[in-house]
Scaffold this active site. Sequence first.
Site, PDB file in Angstrom:
ATOM      1  N   SER A  90      84.951 -61.849   2.435  1.00 41.94           N
ATOM      2  CA  SER A  90      85.890 -60.945   1.793  1.00 41.94           C
ATOM      3  C   SER A  90      85.140 -60.095   0.786  1.00 41.94           C
ATOM      4  O   SER A  90      83.978 -60.351   0.475  1.00 41.94           O
ATOM      5  CB  SER A  90      86.993 -61.726   1.086  1.00 41.94           C
ATOM      6  OG  SER A  90      86.540 -62.157  -0.165  1.00 41.94           O
ATOM      7  N   LYS A  91      85.884 -59.088   0.284  1.00 36.30           N
ATOM      8  CA  LYS A  91      85.261 -58.174  -0.672  1.00 36.30           C
ATOM      9  C   LYS A  91      84.892 -58.884  -1.968  1.00 36.30           C
ATOM     10  O   LYS A  91      84.159 -58.374  -2.770  1.00 36.30           O
ATOM     11  CB  LYS A  91      86.192 -57.001  -0.954  1.00 36.30           C
ATOM     12  CG  LYS A  91      86.255 -56.075   0.245  1.00 36.30           C
ATOM     13  CD  LYS A  91      87.138 -54.882   0.042  1.00 36.30           C
ATOM     14  CE  LYS A  91      87.114 -54.026   1.295  1.00 36.30           C
ATOM     15  NZ  LYS A  91      88.328 -53.309   1.553  1.00 36.30           N
ATOM     16  N   ARG A  92      85.445 -60.079  -2.159  1.00 36.93           N
ATOM     17  CA  ARG A  92      85.129 -60.813  -3.388  1.00 36.93           C
ATOM     18  C   ARG A  92      83.740 -61.448  -3.342  1.00 36.93           C
ATOM     19  O   ARG A  92      83.172 -61.767  -4.356  1.00 36.93           O
ATOM     20  CB  ARG A  92      86.186 -61.879  -3.656  1.00 36.93           C
ATOM     21  CG  ARG A  92      87.455 -61.269  -4.224  1.00 36.93           C
ATOM     22  CD  ARG A  92      88.486 -62.333  -4.541  1.00 36.93           C
ATOM     23  NE  ARG A  92      89.085 -62.862  -3.330  1.00 36.93           N
ATOM     24  CZ  ARG A  92      90.113 -62.306  -2.723  1.00 36.93           C
ATOM     25  NH1 ARG A  92      90.654 -61.220  -3.199  1.00 36.93           N
ATOM     26  NH2 ARG A  92      90.617 -62.836  -1.642  1.00 36.93           N
TER      27      ARG A  92
END
Length: 312
Positions: free
Chosen positions: A252-254
């Site tokens: 994910s973008k995290r």
Amino acid sequence: MELQKPVVGRFAPSPSGRMHLGNAFSALLAWLSARSTGGQMVLRLEDLDPARCRRAYCAQVEEDFRWLGLDWDIGGSQGGESYYQSTRSALYAEYLNRLAEKNLLYPCFCSRNELHAASAPHRSDGVLLYAGTCRNLTEEQRAEKAKLRPPAIRVRVPEETISFVDGLQGAFSQNLAADCGDFILRRSDGVFAYQLAVVVDDGLMGVNQVVRGEDLLDSTPRQIWLQRQLGFPQPEYYHVPLLYGADGHRLSKRQRDLDLGAIRAAGARPEQVIGRLACWAGLIDRPEPIAASELVPTFSWKKVQKTPIVVE
Ligand code: GLU
């Protein structure tokens, strides 16, 4: 004999951060699928959520696509404002109105807490379905509740099973009432929902092939149903596997370490990234450096891996 229409595919990134390898993986397959048949690509920035999306990220997404060697014919910043969903509210309102005229919509005043507390039936996979609390309110009840808070707009779904054949995953069907429930088309803060925006935009932009992550397979029956209500043709669908980290979590973008910013800062060349993506996809045997354009002549969906991919 019916002539095959040229493919119009699309990149539809949400500019809420730097692209990660999973986004790049779907984008590569979307691009190869269109380009291998001489088709076109549209770039649409899905920046509906003002709290999460930034113009700076849009520019970065374009720059990362170019760096990867993925180009497009229509849209993006060169296409002007109309390729940013945040500028298209008037269009979404018009199509929402068409659904209202068919008596398919109702205001929903439930708060997030109420939605969670409601004894909504759920599906076997734990997804909560809307319990229908606001479906049959009287006009007086609606007026009373509207004094307290602005409503979201929900669409009333029928007991209808929508089936389609995904180009990669095969046959898929869902009963709208049992598997999806009434869903939101405009949030209480006025932001239009992804499900409506994507249907309107793919329809108006002439997109006839949708290649995207498998997490959206579940949204497709709702979108097909909306297309039918609004008179848009149904595109072809290919839902591609998601990428997972060694810890079993979806990329994910995290996770900054696998985003293109970190990968580029570490000195990777685009051919190395494309080589890894192509190998995970099943298009080449070893993760050797290769340009995206070199994959075009031999691309075939028959080679593409269907199941989730673990990235070491
Ligand atoms: N904007 C969505 C995303 O980045 C993709 C939507 C779609 O492909 O339909 O996850």
